[in-house]
Design a protein around this motif. Structure first.
Motif, PDB file in Angstrom:
ATOM      1  N   HIS A  97     -21.781 -32.795 -17.880  1.00  0.00           N
ATOM      2  CA  HIS A  97     -22.478 -31.508 -17.991  1.00  0.00           C
ATOM      3  C   HIS A  97     -23.118 -31.305 -19.357  1.00  0.00           C
ATOM      4  O   HIS A  97     -24.042 -30.506 -19.486  1.00  0.00           O
ATOM      5  CB  HIS A  97     -21.510 -30.367 -17.683  1.00  0.00           C
ATOM      6  CG  HIS A  97     -21.255 -30.181 -16.227  1.00  0.00           C
ATOM      7  ND1 HIS A  97     -21.937 -29.269 -15.449  1.00  0.00           N
ATOM      8  CD2 HIS A  97     -20.395 -30.811 -15.390  1.00  0.00           C
ATOM      9  CE1 HIS A  97     -21.507 -29.327 -14.206  1.00  0.00           C
ATOM     10  NE2 HIS A  97     -20.565 -30.260 -14.144  1.00  0.00           N
ATOM     11  N   HIS A 103     -24.454 -24.184  -9.799  1.00  0.00           N
ATOM     12  CA  HIS A 103     -23.376 -25.097 -10.178  1.00  0.00           C
ATOM     13  C   HIS A 103     -23.231 -25.103 -11.691  1.00  0.00           C
ATOM     14  O   HIS A 103     -24.222 -25.044 -12.417  1.00  0.00           O
ATOM     15  CB  HIS A 103     -23.666 -26.514  -9.675  1.00  0.00           C
ATOM     16  CG  HIS A 103     -22.596 -27.504 -10.022  1.00  0.00           C
ATOM     17  ND1 HIS A 103     -21.275 -27.334  -9.653  1.00  0.00           N
ATOM     18  CD2 HIS A 103     -22.642 -28.664 -10.726  1.00  0.00           C
ATOM     19  CE1 HIS A 103     -20.563 -28.357 -10.100  1.00  0.00           C
ATOM     20  NE2 HIS A 103     -21.363 -29.165 -10.758  1.00  0.00           N
ATOM     21  N   ARG A 105     -21.500 -30.469  -6.498  1.00  0.00           N
ATOM     22  CA  ARG A 105     -22.963 -30.386  -6.543  1.00  0.00           C
ATOM     23  C   ARG A 105     -23.547 -30.306  -5.139  1.00  0.00           C
ATOM     24  O   ARG A 105     -24.506 -29.574  -4.883  1.00  0.00           O
ATOM     25  CB  ARG A 105     -23.532 -31.599  -7.281  1.00  0.00           C
ATOM     26  CG  ARG A 105     -23.369 -31.549  -8.791  1.00  0.00           C
ATOM     27  CD  ARG A 105     -24.023 -32.752  -9.439  1.00  0.00           C
ATOM     28  NE  ARG A 105     -23.854 -32.734 -10.890  1.00  0.00           N
ATOM     29  CZ  ARG A 105     -24.737 -32.185 -11.722  1.00  0.00           C
ATOM     30  NH1 ARG A 105     -25.833 -31.640 -11.252  1.00  0.00           N
ATOM     31  NH2 ARG A 105     -24.517 -32.206 -13.030  1.00  0.00           N
ATOM     32  N   THR A 145     -27.535 -38.260  -7.753  1.00  0.00           N
ATOM     33  CA  THR A 145     -27.854 -36.993  -8.408  1.00  0.00           C
ATOM     34  C   THR A 145     -29.235 -37.000  -9.039  1.00  0.00           C
ATOM     35  O   THR A 145     -29.885 -35.953  -9.113  1.00  0.00           O
ATOM     36  CB  THR A 145     -26.795 -36.670  -9.478  1.00  0.00           C
ATOM     37  OG1 THR A 145     -26.668 -37.780 -10.389  1.00  0.00           O
ATOM     38  CG2 THR A 145     -25.446 -36.414  -8.830  1.00  0.00           C
ATOM     39  N   ARG A 176     -26.037 -27.369  -3.513  1.00  0.00           N
ATOM     40  CA  ARG A 176     -27.419 -27.618  -3.095  1.00  0.00           C
ATOM     41  C   ARG A 176     -27.559 -27.805  -1.595  1.00  0.00           C
ATOM     42  O   ARG A 176     -28.659 -27.729  -1.040  1.00  0.00           O
ATOM     43  CB  ARG A 176     -27.980 -28.859  -3.803  1.00  0.00           C
ATOM     44  CG  ARG A 176     -27.336 -30.157  -3.358  1.00  0.00           C
ATOM     45  CD  ARG A 176     -27.976 -31.386  -4.000  1.00  0.00           C
ATOM     46  NE  ARG A 176     -29.362 -31.522  -3.618  1.00  0.00           N
ATOM     47  CZ  ARG A 176     -29.758 -32.154  -2.515  1.00  0.00           C
ATOM     48  NH1 ARG A 176     -28.850 -32.651  -1.675  1.00  0.00           N
ATOM     49  NH2 ARG A 176     -31.029 -32.281  -2.237  1.00  0.00           N
ATOM     50  N   GLU A 188     -17.072 -33.965  -8.688  1.00  0.00           N
ATOM     51  CA  GLU A 188     -18.326 -33.431  -9.193  1.00  0.00           C
ATOM     52  C   GLU A 188     -19.445 -33.586  -8.173  1.00  0.00           C
ATOM     53  O   GLU A 188     -20.261 -32.674  -7.975  1.00  0.00           O
ATOM     54  CB  GLU A 188     -18.697 -34.134 -10.506  1.00  0.00           C
ATOM     55  CG  GLU A 188     -20.061 -33.782 -11.060  1.00  0.00           C
ATOM     56  CD  GLU A 188     -20.162 -32.364 -11.560  1.00  0.00           C
ATOM     57  OE1 GLU A 188     -21.302 -31.910 -11.778  1.00  0.00           O
ATOM     58  OE2 GLU A 188     -19.120 -31.702 -11.736  1.00  0.00           O
TER      59      GLU A 188
END
Length: 443
Positions: A305, A225, A354, A415, A358, A350
């Motif tokens: 980020h 990512h 992600r 996250t 994953r 976002e």
């Protein structure tokens, strides 16, 4: 003799499927733009192979993303070839008196890398080089796609809903009017800095993306990512909401930029009165590109980020977020409620990106579902309850901020749980006692 069946991973099939879907989307936009007598994203990008490009820095940013898969020697050769081609084009245009610009060389080199991938590479090396080419072309195509989307919004939505977010914005204290006066007071210095920050957001995203992809040439693979993925998806999905909630912004609906189509020339000096909102007709040129604020969404993902980068990058990400929010309000491009919707939209996308990298689980599903529900609730409240929000600002304003904060906190909690936990440090073993030296025997 039975042969062992080969297993095809989901990641192996994802890239061809994503490529086919993107191509189909671009073709559909091309036909839609042609219907309104304008070139679509494919035609616009194809023209830049020969004609003067709209944005030379954008094309070189696309080349830079492609070069993350190349060795340093290949990067120097690619950059030299791009500059050489641009110098030739520059000389020819100067002789014939054509429009002067640069960037064709960068596009030529990116396309040349695609040709080399098919003719000189095989296996994983071919796939890696094609991914780099696709990333560079998508950065440019995303900009062209945005232009086509804006054309479609102005052609298909003859009325705009600006009185609704303008009324709902009373719950937040009319931030666009307040910040607009502050920006005007700091002109020309503050105004000039904000214009640079607002206009160069794609370049800033490319720089952060290059930082995240700096090890691709050595590791021979892309990270699962990175920023560019979310940046492109926001640009593809966001304009679809423009069609559902067409808004042009206070500088057009309530300012001098709207001309005869403006409801009144009030921005930023006079607050609009609270009344029953209704759709108003507007021209067929101004894009309906306010709800949600995609500049806010992009700046939010840039900030997120940049948190894993160096200290200067973290400072730059924070500055870009604050300056972008100030510019969107201070230039009259957005209402405050647009920014809240933009933050929620960004973190939802976002989180989904992600999770796709994953693997989806219960926490990822809850995060995306919560963000989507809050985003939908915001749009519905802006459309159906703006008068009630304006009449009770001390209740509705904090509720709007709490709704956004719930998505922010949900994103952070989820996250952070996905991050690999550091292994506990091992305790150092106590030093062993020194063995006594052997004594010489007495004879």
């Amino acid at each position: 003799m039975k042969t062992k069946p080969t297993r095809i991973s989901a990641r192996t099939t994802l890239w061809p499927a994503a490529g086919a879907a993107t191509l189909a989307f671009l073709v559909a936009l091309e036909f839609a733009a042609r219907h309104y007598g304008e070139p679509g994203p494919i035609t616009q990008q194809a023209r830049e192979v020969v004609l003067a490009p709209d944005s030379g820095p954008l094309l070189y940013a696309g080349l830079a993303l492609t070069m993350v898969v190349l060795t340093w020697r290949q990067r120097f050769l690619a950059a030299g070839a791009a500059i050489g081609v641009d110098l030739v084009f520059w000389a020819v245009r100067w002789v014939v008196g054509a429009d002067m610009n640069f960037g064709n060389g960068a596009l030529w080199v990116v396309l040349g890398c695609a040709v080399l991938a098919f003719t000189r590479c095989t296996g994983r090396e071919r796939a890696l080089l094609l991914k780099g080419v696709g990333l560079g072309l998508l950065l440019v195509a995303g900009h062209k796609t945005g232009d086509t989307w804006l054309l479609i919004t102005s052609e298909t939505r003859p009325t705009v809903l600006d009185p609704y977010p303008a009324t709902a914005d009373h719950a937040l204290g009319d931030p666009s009017w307040v910040v607009g006066r502050l920006v005007n007071a700091t002109s020309p210095v503050g105004d000039g800095i904000l214009h640079v920050v607002y206009g160069q957001l794609p370049l800033a995203a490319a720089l952060v993306g290059l930082y995240q992809l700096r090890h691709v040439a050595v590791e021979r693979r892309f990270p699962s990512h990175h920023l560019v993925r979310t940046f492109l998806v926001i640009g593809l999905l966001g304009p679809a909401v423009y069609m559902l909630f067409p808004v042009v912004g206070p500088v057009y609906a309530y300012g001098a930029e709207g001309g005869q189509w403006a409801v009144a020339h009030l921005w930023p000096d006079t607050l609009p009165s609270i009344g029953a909102p209704h759709p108003v007709p507007f021209d067929e040129i101004t894009p309906r590109n306010c709800m949600p604020s995609l500049h806010t969404a992009w700046a939010t993902t840039l900030f997120v980020h940049s948190r894993k980068g160096s200290r200067p990058m973290r400072y730059a990400g924070t500055f870009w977020l604050v300056a972008t929010l100030t510019a969107t309000l201070g230039f009259g491009y957005h209402y405050g409620v647009d920014l809240i919707a933009g933050v929620v939209f960004a973190l939802t996308v976002e989180g989904a990106m992600r999770a796709s990298a994953r693997g989806w689980d219960r926490s990822a599903t809850l995060l995306v579902a919560h963000g989507s529900a809050v985003f939908a609730l915001l749009l519905v409240s802006y459309r159906l309850l703006p008068e009630q929000m304006a009449a009770h600002p001390w209740v509705s304003g904090p509720l709007l901020l709490l709704a956004m904060a719930s998505v922010v906190l949900g994103y952070l909690r989820t996250t952070r749980a996905w991050e690999p936990k550091p292994e506990p440090a091992r305790r150092p073993e106590p030093p062993r006692p020194a063995e006594p030296e052997p004594q010489p025997e007495l004879v």
